[in-house]
Motif scaffolding. Structure first.
Motif, PDB file in Angstrom:
ATOM      1  N   TRP A 196      41.721  44.180  46.923  1.00 11.69           N
ATOM      2  CA  TRP A 196      42.430  45.155  47.735  1.00 11.69           C
ATOM      3  C   TRP A 196      41.669  46.481  47.794  1.00 11.69           C
ATOM      4  CZ3 TRP A 196      46.284  45.646  51.117  1.00 11.69           C
ATOM      5  CH2 TRP A 196      46.848  46.914  51.319  1.00 11.69           C
ATOM      6  N   LEU A 197      41.148  46.943  46.662  1.00 10.55           N
ATOM      7  CA  LEU A 197      40.434  48.215  46.632  1.00 10.55           C
ATOM      8  C   LEU A 197      39.177  48.162  47.489  1.00 10.55           C
ATOM      9  CD1 LEU A 197      40.764  49.115  42.829  1.00 10.55           C
ATOM     10  CD2 LEU A 197      42.056  50.085  44.734  1.00 10.55           C
ATOM     11  N   VAL A 198      38.444  47.064  47.394  1.00 10.51           N
ATOM     12  CA  VAL A 198      37.228  46.911  48.202  1.00 10.51           C
ATOM     13  C   VAL A 198      37.584  46.875  49.686  1.00 10.51           C
ATOM     14  CG1 VAL A 198      35.314  45.359  48.756  1.00 10.51           C
ATOM     15  CG2 VAL A 198      35.951  45.758  46.364  1.00 10.51           C
ATOM     16  N   ARG A 199      38.652  46.155  50.024  1.00  8.48           N
ATOM     17  CA  ARG A 199      39.074  46.057  51.426  1.00  8.48           C
ATOM     18  C   ARG A 199      39.471  47.425  51.970  1.00  8.48           C
ATOM     19  NH1 ARG A 199      44.550  42.983  53.468  1.00  8.48           N
ATOM     20  NH2 ARG A 199      44.344  43.487  55.708  1.00  8.48           N
ATOM     21  N   ARG A 200      40.260  48.196  51.202  1.00 12.96           N
ATOM     22  CA  ARG A 200      40.673  49.533  51.641  1.00 12.96           C
ATOM     23  C   ARG A 200      39.459  50.441  51.831  1.00 12.96           C
ATOM     24  NH1 ARG A 200      46.023  50.762  53.034  1.00 12.96           N
ATOM     25  NH2 ARG A 200      45.941  52.770  51.969  1.00 12.96           N
ATOM     26  N   LYS A 201      38.499  50.315  50.951  1.00  9.52           N
ATOM     27  CA  LYS A 201      37.287  51.128  51.070  1.00  9.52           C
ATOM     28  C   LYS A 201      36.545  50.797  52.363  1.00  9.52           C
ATOM     29  CE  LYS A 201      33.921  53.800  49.468  1.00  9.52           C
ATOM     30  NZ  LYS A 201      34.076  55.231  49.188  1.00  9.52           N
ATOM     31  N   ARG A 202      36.406  49.525  52.667  1.00  9.41           N
ATOM     32  CA  ARG A 202      35.709  49.115  53.893  1.00  9.41           C
ATOM     33  C   ARG A 202      36.442  49.592  55.135  1.00  9.41           C
ATOM     34  NH1 ARG A 202      34.422  42.853  52.069  1.00  9.41           N
ATOM     35  NH2 ARG A 202      32.618  43.326  50.726  1.00  9.41           N
ATOM     36  N   GLN A 203      37.776  49.639  55.076  1.00 10.15           N
ATOM     37  CA  GLN A 203      38.567  50.072  56.220  1.00 10.15           C
ATOM     38  C   GLN A 203      38.656  51.588  56.336  1.00 10.15           C
ATOM     39  OE1 GLN A 203      42.296  48.088  55.435  1.00 10.15           O
ATOM     40  NE2 GLN A 203      41.682  46.184  56.459  1.00 10.15           N
ATOM     41  N   GLY A 204      38.087  52.279  55.333  1.00 12.71           N
ATOM     42  CA  GLY A 204      38.128  53.735  55.349  1.00 12.71           C
ATOM     43  C   GLY A 204      39.495  54.311  55.063  1.00 12.71           C
ATOM     44  N   LYS A 205      40.352  53.551  54.376  1.00 14.06           N
ATOM     45  CA  LYS A 205      41.699  54.003  54.056  1.00 14.06           C
ATOM     46  C   LYS A 205      41.778  54.450  52.596  1.00 14.06           C
ATOM     47  CE  LYS A 205      43.870  50.825  57.354  1.00 14.06           C
ATOM     48  NZ  LYS A 205      44.814  49.682  57.498  1.00 14.06           N
ATOM     49  N   PRO A 206      42.693  55.390  52.283  1.00 21.22           N
ATOM     50  CA  PRO A 206      42.844  55.842  50.893  1.00 21.22           C
ATOM     51  C   PRO A 206      43.225  54.687  49.967  1.00 21.22           C
ATOM     52  CG  PRO A 206      44.001  57.304  52.410  1.00 21.22           C
ATOM     53  CD  PRO A 206      43.587  56.105  53.210  1.00 21.22           C
ATOM     54  N   ALA A 207      42.619  54.639  48.804  1.00 23.17           N
ATOM     55  CA  ALA A 207      42.891  53.586  47.825  1.00 23.17           C
ATOM     56  C   ALA A 207      43.310  54.211  46.501  1.00 23.17           C
ATOM     57  CB  ALA A 207      41.663  52.705  47.628  1.00 23.17           C
ATOM     58  N   LEU A 208      43.918  53.396  45.646  1.00 23.49           N
ATOM     59  CA  LEU A 208      44.353  53.878  44.338  1.00 23.49           C
ATOM     60  C   LEU A 208      43.188  54.507  43.584  1.00 23.49           C
ATOM     61  CD1 LEU A 208      46.684  53.978  42.232  1.00 23.49           C
ATOM     62  CD2 LEU A 208      45.843  51.780  41.386  1.00 23.49           C
ATOM     63  N   LEU A 209      42.020  53.899  43.666  1.00 22.07           N
ATOM     64  CA  LEU A 209      40.796  54.466  43.111  1.00 22.07           C
ATOM     65  C   LEU A 209      39.613  53.944  43.919  1.00 22.07           C
ATOM     66  CD1 LEU A 209      39.189  52.164  41.092  1.00 22.07           C
ATOM     67  CD2 LEU A 209      41.321  52.480  39.863  1.00 22.07           C
ATOM     68  N   ASP A 210      38.525  54.664  43.835  1.00 15.53           N
ATOM     69  CA  ASP A 210      37.333  54.310  44.599  1.00 15.53           C
ATOM     70  C   ASP A 210      36.588  53.176  43.893  1.00 15.53           C
ATOM     71  OD1 ASP A 210      35.047  54.133  46.086  1.00 15.53           O
ATOM     72  OD2 ASP A 210      34.532  56.263  45.954  1.00 15.53           O
ATOM     73  N   PRO A 211      36.491  51.997  44.523  1.00 13.25           N
ATOM     74  CA  PRO A 211      35.788  50.887  43.868  1.00 13.25           C
ATOM     75  C   PRO A 211      34.299  51.152  43.666  1.00 13.25           C
ATOM     76  CG  PRO A 211      36.289  50.328  46.147  1.00 13.25           C
ATOM     77  CD  PRO A 211      37.002  51.606  45.849  1.00 13.25           C
ATOM     78  N   ASP A 212      33.749  52.151  44.387  1.00 12.36           N
ATOM     79  CA  ASP A 212      32.332  52.468  44.217  1.00 12.36           C
ATOM     80  C   ASP A 212      32.024  53.011  42.819  1.00 12.36           C
ATOM     81  OD1 ASP A 212      31.761  51.586  46.718  1.00 12.36           O
ATOM     82  OD2 ASP A 212      31.574  53.574  47.641  1.00 12.36           O
ATOM     83  N   LEU A 213      33.070  53.486  42.121  1.00  9.74           N
ATOM     84  CA  LEU A 213      32.856  53.907  40.732  1.00  9.74           C
ATOM     85  C   LEU A 213      32.226  52.793  39.900  1.00  9.74           C
ATOM     86  CD1 LEU A 213      36.160  55.821  39.869  1.00  9.74           C
ATOM     87  CD2 LEU A 213      33.861  56.813  39.928  1.00  9.74           C
ATOM     88  N   PHE A 214      32.627  51.570  40.208  1.00  9.80           N
ATOM     89  CA  PHE A 214      32.190  50.430  39.410  1.00  9.80           C
ATOM     90  C   PHE A 214      30.805  49.926  39.813  1.00  9.80           C
ATOM     91  CE2 PHE A 214      36.783  50.563  39.267  1.00  9.80           C
ATOM     92  CZ  PHE A 214      37.051  50.406  37.923  1.00  9.80           C
ATOM     93  N   ARG A 215      30.203  50.578  40.811  1.00  8.81           N
ATOM     94  CA  ARG A 215      28.822  50.236  41.147  1.00  8.81           C
ATOM     95  C   ARG A 215      27.862  50.696  40.047  1.00  8.81           C
ATOM     96  NH1 ARG A 215      27.900  48.502  46.303  1.00  8.81           N
ATOM     97  NH2 ARG A 215      29.609  48.773  47.795  1.00  8.81           N
ATOM     98  N   SER A 216      28.289  51.705  39.286  1.00  8.00           N
ATOM     99  CA  SER A 216      27.472  52.202  38.179  1.00  8.00           C
ATOM    100  C   SER A 216      27.589  51.251  36.991  1.00  8.00           C
ATOM    101  CB  SER A 216      27.925  53.605  37.761  1.00  8.00           C
ATOM    102  OG  SER A 216      27.346  53.979  36.530  1.00  8.00           O
TER     103      SER A 216
END
Length: 533
Positions: free
Chosen positions: A251-271
């Motif tokens: 869900w977080l990844v999908r919201r990020k791709r759609q440019g919608k606000p998410a509970l937290l940014d999944p890009d944090l976990f790219r680190s």
């Protein structure tokens, strides 16, 4: 033309800032010392409320779970209603929980007000505190406040067992929670010193993500607690928790791709550093939670220690953790954080493993000193490095969100360690006691069946003195046999429970070798990435 501030103006500014830093540190002290007070007061709470060890242990685990499950939501709520207001509501929630403990007449009141409401208060308080420190202090002052708040947490962890033991033994465990309310009142009296920190991001709560995070963490730990209490639907709760966590990630990844606000940014976990760091944080807290539920129960129910004696026996763990954390923070020098973290998990694992052969032989708490000092030293090394390692590579504008994730991982690990170690201990006790009773040549078949039925309905760690009172109407040979079985079964149950923190420590060692294979993180913010959870 701008007039330069005079030295007297600077002092007027610095004074309130110093007081605000002290009040923030006092709030953190209450948060940390609260659980220590409960741990060393287990036997007194059980006796005064006429409840069970498993029930009190479940309440302790539930409080940590609620904090973990709602902390990400708490950060977003603070964004919407204001960080200062969230800070005040968090303190009030904790004050209501502490007041309920002071007045509670049943375990139900503790679960509702202390575990649930207090846990929600913590989930609001921790993210808001992080943001308020960033917004109310700058540069060197910000670093000093982080250090002060971190020191308050470390001191609370170090003196908590001793302070809680003293208050419980010589006054009452209820007095300890009254003092918490007093400290919170003092903190709230200085609320005018706090300048609110405006939020400029999207003012939308990801309700689906919030629900999934609660279902995920809640399902897993509640499944363990239900299993411990002998309830049904354990497998369903665990499956719901695991599925909810997987769906949350999608869900977080999908919201990020759609440019919608998410509970937290999944890009944090790219680190990779961040992923390994929060994994280490969770494993450290699993080990700490498992140890801090097994040992107090052992000391109070097996050795029949009062709260003060239990606190003194646990002091080598907490004091060595504090001392080594301070020393390592100052003397780390150019040593790689990943190396210090690796040695922390190694010492933690060795110390707890050394308890296994000692537990059935120790006749007094000081027999545990050397293993506890070793384990505490390992925890101290971890405390000195893990938070900064995890948050150092995070950009300034994302530090609050990252800190909330870090706190959630730690709180979830603590609740999981408390719940799982406690559940394993009670399940082992029930199985061992029943097996010994059924193989006894002294107990008649009717007595064997009765023992098995009682343990199946309510497995309980019980001191020999309590058991003798229950068996007063039984023949002497029956009394002696059941006391013997109880004496033999309890150490084994506690040994099995200690395997949970040992396993967490071993996984942490493996995790640290993965840290060694990547470059050390470079700090990205003036706050030095210090986490408050």
């Amino acid at each position: 033309m701008t007039e330069e501030p005079t030295s007297s103006d600077s002092k007027r500014v610095a004074g309130p800032q110093r007081l605000l830093g002290l009040l923030l540190a006092m709030a953190m002290f209450v948060l940390v010392v609260d659980t220590s007070l409960m741990n060393v007061s287990i036997s007194s709470v059980v006796r005064d409320l006429d409840t069970t060890v498993s029930g009190v242990q479940a309440a302790i685990a539930l409080e940590a779970l609620v904090s973990a499950a709602f902390i990400l939501i708490g950060g977003k709520v603070g964004d919407l209603i204001g960080r200062k207001r969230a800070y005040v509501l968090g303190l009030l929630g904790y004050a209501v929980g502490a007041s309920a403990m002071a007045l509670a007449q049943s375990l139900t009141a503790i679960i509702i007000f202390w575990a649930v409401l207090g846990g929600i208060g913590a989930s609001l308080l921790l993210p808001a505190m992080q943001s308020l420190i960033h917004g109310n202090f700058e540069g060197a002052a910000q670093k000093k406040v982080y250090a002060l708040v971190g020191a308050a947490a470390a001191i609370a962890a170090a003196v908590g067992p001793l302070l809680g033991g003293f208050i419980t033994t010589y006054l009452s465990w209820r007095v300890g929670f009254v003092l918490e309310v007093v400290i919170i009142a003092v903190v709230l009296s200085g609320i005018k010193l706090v300048r609110d920190v405006p939020y400029t991001g999207p003012r939308v709560i990801d309700l689906v993500g919030a629900a999934l995070s609660v279902l995920g963490m809640g399902g897993i730990v509640l499944g363990i607690l239900v299993w411990q209490e002998g309830g049904e639907s354990v497998g369903a709760l665990l499956v719901i928790g695991a599925i909810a966590m997987a769906v949350l990630a999608y869900w977080l990844v999908r919201r990020k791709r759609q440019g919608k606000p998410a509970l937290l940014d999944p890009d944090l976990f790219r680190s990779k550093v961040f992923r390994l760091g929060i994994s280490g944080q969770m494993l450290q807290q699993i080990a700490l939670g498992g140890t801090m539920i097994a040992l107090p129960i052992y000391l109070q129910m097996v050795l029949e220690y009062n709260a003060m004696q239990a606190g003194l026996s646990l002091a080598p763990l907490s004091l060595s953790m504090f001392a080594v954390a301070v020393l390592a923070g100052k003397k780390a020098g150019d040593r790689r954080p990943s190396s210090i973290i690796r040695w922390g998990f190694v010492l933690l694992t060795i110390g707890i493993a050394a308890l296994i052969p000692i537990v059935p032989r120790a006749e007094f708490g000081w027999g545990l000193v050397i293993p506890l000092v070793i384990a505490g030293s390992g925890l101290g090394l971890l405390v000195s490095q893990l938070n900064n390692y995890t948050l150092a590579p995070i950009e300034e504008e994302r530090i609050s969100e990252a800190a909330s994730v870090n706190s959630a991982a730690g709180s979830f690990g603590l609740s999981f360690g408390l719940a799982f170690a406690g559940a394993i201990m009670l399940a082992t006790l029930s199985f061992t006691f029943t097996s010994m009773a059924e193989s006894s040549t002294v107990l008649p078949p009717a007595e064997q069946q009765q023992v098995a039925q009682v343990l199946e309905d309510d497995a309980e760690v019980m001191s020999n003195t309590q058991l003798e009172q229950l068996l007063v109407d039984q023949p002497p040979e029956i009394q002696d046999e059941i006391i013997r079985i109880n004496t033999d079964a309890r150490p084994l149950a506690l040994q099995i429970a200690l395997l949970i923190p040992i396993l967490a420590g071993l996984i942490g060692v493996f995790n640290s070798f993965r840290m060694r294979r990547i470059p050390d993180p470079t700090p990205q913010n003036s706050g030095e990435g210090t986490d408050l959870g």
